[in-house]
Scaffold this active site. Structure first.
Site, PDB file in Angstrom:
ATOM      1  CE  LYS A 109     -48.841  38.039  38.185  1.00 27.24           C
ATOM      2  NZ  LYS A 109     -48.587  39.075  37.397  1.00 27.24           N
TER       3      LYS A 109
HETATM    4  P1  NAD Z   1     -40.865  36.732  30.150  1.00 27.29           P
HETATM    5  O1  NAD Z   1     -41.274  34.927  30.214  1.00 27.29           O
HETATM    6  O2  NAD Z   1     -41.160  36.988  28.461  1.00 27.29           O
HETATM    7  O3  NAD Z   1     -39.344  37.182  29.517  1.00 27.29           O
HETATM    8  C1  NAD Z   1     -38.908  36.336  30.679  1.00 27.29           C
HETATM    9  C2  NAD Z   1     -37.113  36.693  30.911  1.00 27.29           C
HETATM   10  O4  NAD Z   1     -36.288  36.624  31.902  1.00 27.29           O
HETATM   11  C3  NAD Z   1     -36.726  35.775  29.376  1.00 27.29           C
HETATM   12  O5  NAD Z   1     -35.921  36.116  28.346  1.00 27.29           O
HETATM   13  C4  NAD Z   1     -35.575  34.168  30.308  1.00 27.29           C
HETATM   14  O6  NAD Z   1     -34.578  34.047  30.388  1.00 27.29           O
HETATM   15  C5  NAD Z   1     -35.260  36.052  31.463  1.00 27.29           C
HETATM   16  N1  NAD Z   1     -34.461  35.274  32.548  1.00 27.29           N
HETATM   17  C6  NAD Z   1     -35.465  34.501  33.864  1.00 27.29           C
HETATM   18  N2  NAD Z   1     -34.829  34.033  35.180  1.00 27.29           N
HETATM   19  C7  NAD Z   1     -32.982  35.342  34.740  1.00 27.29           C
HETATM   20  C8  NAD Z   1     -32.325  35.470  35.246  1.00 27.29           C
HETATM   21  N3  NAD Z   1     -31.721  34.450  36.773  1.00 27.29           N
HETATM   22  N4  NAD Z   1     -31.239  36.003  34.405  1.00 27.29           N
HETATM   23  C9  NAD Z   1     -31.224  36.723  33.677  1.00 27.29           C
HETATM   24  N5  NAD Z   1     -32.404  36.185  32.950  1.00 27.29           N
HETATM   25  C10 NAD Z   1     -33.844  35.363  33.025  1.00 27.29           C
HETATM   26  O7  NAD Z   1     -41.660  37.307  30.850  1.00 27.29           O
HETATM   27  P2  NAD Z   1     -42.350  38.513  30.412  1.00 27.29           P
HETATM   28  O8  NAD Z   1     -43.323  39.373  30.518  1.00 27.29           O
HETATM   29  O9  NAD Z   1     -41.359  39.957  30.183  1.00 27.29           O
HETATM   30  O10 NAD Z   1     -42.103  39.248  32.616  1.00 27.29           O
HETATM   31  C11 NAD Z   1     -40.646  39.250  33.235  1.00 27.29           C
HETATM   32  C12 NAD Z   1     -41.617  40.293  34.779  1.00 27.29           C
HETATM   33  O11 NAD Z   1     -42.156  41.448  34.021  1.00 27.29           O
HETATM   34  C13 NAD Z   1     -41.989  39.250  35.156  1.00 27.29           C
HETATM   35  O12 NAD Z   1     -41.701  39.563  36.762  1.00 27.29           O
HETATM   36  C14 NAD Z   1     -43.341  39.626  35.162  1.00 27.29           C
HETATM   37  O13 NAD Z   1     -43.940  39.192  36.745  1.00 27.29           O
HETATM   38  C15 NAD Z   1     -43.231  41.068  34.897  1.00 27.29           C
HETATM   39  N6  NAD Z   1     -44.196  41.563  33.725  1.00 27.29           N
HETATM   40  C16 NAD Z   1     -44.415  41.230  33.065  1.00 27.29           C
HETATM   41  C17 NAD Z   1     -45.156  41.972  32.708  1.00 27.29           C
HETATM   42  C18 NAD Z   1     -45.644  41.476  31.759  1.00 27.29           C
HETATM   43  O14 NAD Z   1     -47.046  42.260  30.438  1.00 27.29           O
HETATM   44  N7  NAD Z   1     -45.278  40.587  30.339  1.00 27.29           N
HETATM   45  C19 NAD Z   1     -46.312  42.665  33.280  1.00 27.29           C
HETATM   46  C20 NAD Z   1     -45.969  43.847  34.294  1.00 27.29           C
HETATM   47  C21 NAD Z   1     -45.138  42.818  35.307  1.00 27.29           C
END
Ligand code: NAD
Length: 419
Positions: A109
């Site tokens: 990471k």
């Molecule tokens: P992203 O940046 O696209 O979206 C994050 C979202 O969460 C945004 O809409 C933001 O406004 C919202 N957010 C932030 N803080 C918040 C809060 N306190 N309450 C409510 N909403 C809140 O990110 P993502 O890629 O969708 O990632 C989200 C989660 O999924 C993370 O934990 C990430 O590690 C995990 N994840 C993502 C992927 C991927 O491929 N994108 C893969 C595995 C895990």
């Protein structure tokens, strides 16, 4: 109105989960010592000339937790709350996650402590390129392959791929995944995490004999993972009654129009003020009377102070580490079926693996081919985890960790110790 992040240290949580699962597996002390800790930790200073001419320094990290089963793999996060411990935890989870879905990668990471919402595209590009240059000795298509995570995207990956390729002197698309399609990205990568979340929810509903059609859903976090999961659930006939992002939460007891909400999010950058919805608080969203809760924002959003209020039957961890250990225990005691993060959100890394395979072969697949392969991988992994959950009578989280850790332990035992 962001949910307060409480003080649980994500790395302590990762170590605690490891110990519980490793002990349940009966792993000997030596094997535990060999696979538990990160193999490499790099901390770098990233100086960036800001648009106003002054130079700003950012702290950044790349952690390789394991290369036992293959090259290290894991996203890069841009967020003001990035810490070394958070990156170590996320790298650790990547190792077990890749092993749960049985793809030949280890875990890594990266992260930069920054506030991308208050940076221009030019500043982000300069920061990304300098960071790439600083971690260049560690990354490479056979060593360590970054991908997008919170507040990084395909454009970020394009800058990394370009910086790496220019330094080496020839194009090397396989150094990152989650790239734009025109640079060697895979069809279906952008939606992969949300699609994987959806497949595991389908499996969980089947396992619990809960019809997905008509099931009510609340989604915390409407970014890449959360919005795609919401869209697919909506298309499958589930009723997504509440959605939140960092600006607010919207609710409609009859179900939100998810395609229109996604459109508004793209146009305006927030969900607040969506027509035919009422505003609710983050605490109210978590406490809604619904069948499925999808935390898809950041770590520790469900904790000791709000877990008791959760009424969902299924919690699908689209985010990494959304439950603190205390919340996990509370939900277990309430009989909530938890689809743990290292299973639930593994669709992203699975299609990253497909992207890397396509880049290495210079041969690209149809979108439907990607979806079919992803569905097979996710549903097999779900079945493997449920089997351990049922046979060993352990919670789903421990079962998933046992599966992943067991596979890494087997690999390290076969490889032995060098020299
Ligand atoms: P992203 O940046 O696209 O979206 C994050 C979202 O969460 C945004 O809409 C933001 O406004 C919202 N957010 C932030 N803080 C918040 C809060 N306190 N309450 C409510 N909403 C809140 O990110 P993502 O890629 O969708 O990632 C989200 C989660 O999924 C993370 O934990 C990430 O590690 C995990 N994840 C993502 C992927 C991927 O491929 N994108 C893969 C595995 C895990």
């Amino acid at each position: 109105m962001p949910t307060t992040r409480v003080a649980d240290n994500a790395y302590d949580v990762a170590l605690e989960n490891f110990e519980t699962a490793a002990n349940a597996l009966g792993l000997d002390h030596d094997t535990q010592e060999m696979i538990k800790y990160p193999e490499r930790v790099l901390m770098v200073t990233v100086p960036v000339r800001m648009d106003d001419g002054h130079i700003r320094r950012f702290e950044a990290y790349r952690v390789q937790h394991s290369q036992v089963r293959g090259p290290a793999k894991g996203g890069i996060r841009y967020h003001p709350q990035v810490t070394l411990d958070e990156v170590k935890a996320l790298a650790t989870w990547m190792t077990w996650k890749c092993a749960v879905v049985n793809i030949p990668f280890g875990g890594a990471k990266g992260g930069i402590t920054c506030d991308p919402k208050h940076m221009s595209q030019g500043e982000l590009e300069r920061m990304t390129r300098r960071y790439t240059s600083a971690i260049l000795p560690l990354i490479g298509p056979q060593q360590d392959i970054p991908a997008p995570d919170v507040y990084t995207n395909s454009q970020t990956m394009a800058w990394i791929m370009d910086t790496y390729s220019m330094t080496k002197g020839y194009p090397i698309p396989g150094v990152v995944t989650g790239k734009p399609i025109s640079l060697g990205g895979s069809l279906g990568r952008n939606e992969a995490t949300g699609r994987g979340v959806f497949y595991t929810i389908e499996c969980a509903c089947e396992h619990l004999h809960l019809p997905l059609k008509g099931a009510t859903v609340a989604v915390q976090g409407f970014g890449n993972a959360g919005s795609i999961a919401a869209q697919l659930l909506h298309e499958a006939g589930a009723k997504v009654i509440a959605v939140s992002d960092s600006t607010g939460c919207v609710y409609n007891k009859n179900g939100l129009n998810i395609p229109e909400l996604m459109h508004m999010k793209v146009l305006c950058g927030h969900v607040e003020g969506f027509p035919e919805s009422e505003a609710i608080s983050p605490a109210q969203l978590l406490a809604l009377d619904c069948d499925i809760l999808v935390p898809a924002a950041l770590e520790n959003t469900v904790h000791a102070d709000n877990a008791e209020a959760v009424r969902a039957k299924i919690v699908a961890e689209a985010a990494n580490g959304p439950l603190t250990p205390a919340a996990d225990r509370i939900l277990q005691n309430k009989g909530v079926f938890i689809i743990p993060d290292i299973l639930c959100n593994a669709g992203g890394v699975t299609v990253s693996y497909f992207e890397w395979v396509q880049d290495e072969q210079h041969l690209f697949w149809e979108a439907q081919d990607v979806y079919n392969r992803l569905e097979r991988v996710m549903k097999t992994a779900f079945r493997d985890v449920v089997k351990i959950h049922v046979e060993r009578k352990v919670p789903m989280r421990i079962a998933a960790n046992m599966l992943g850790i067991g596979r890494v332990a087997e690999a390290v035992q076969l490889r032995g110790i060098y020299p």
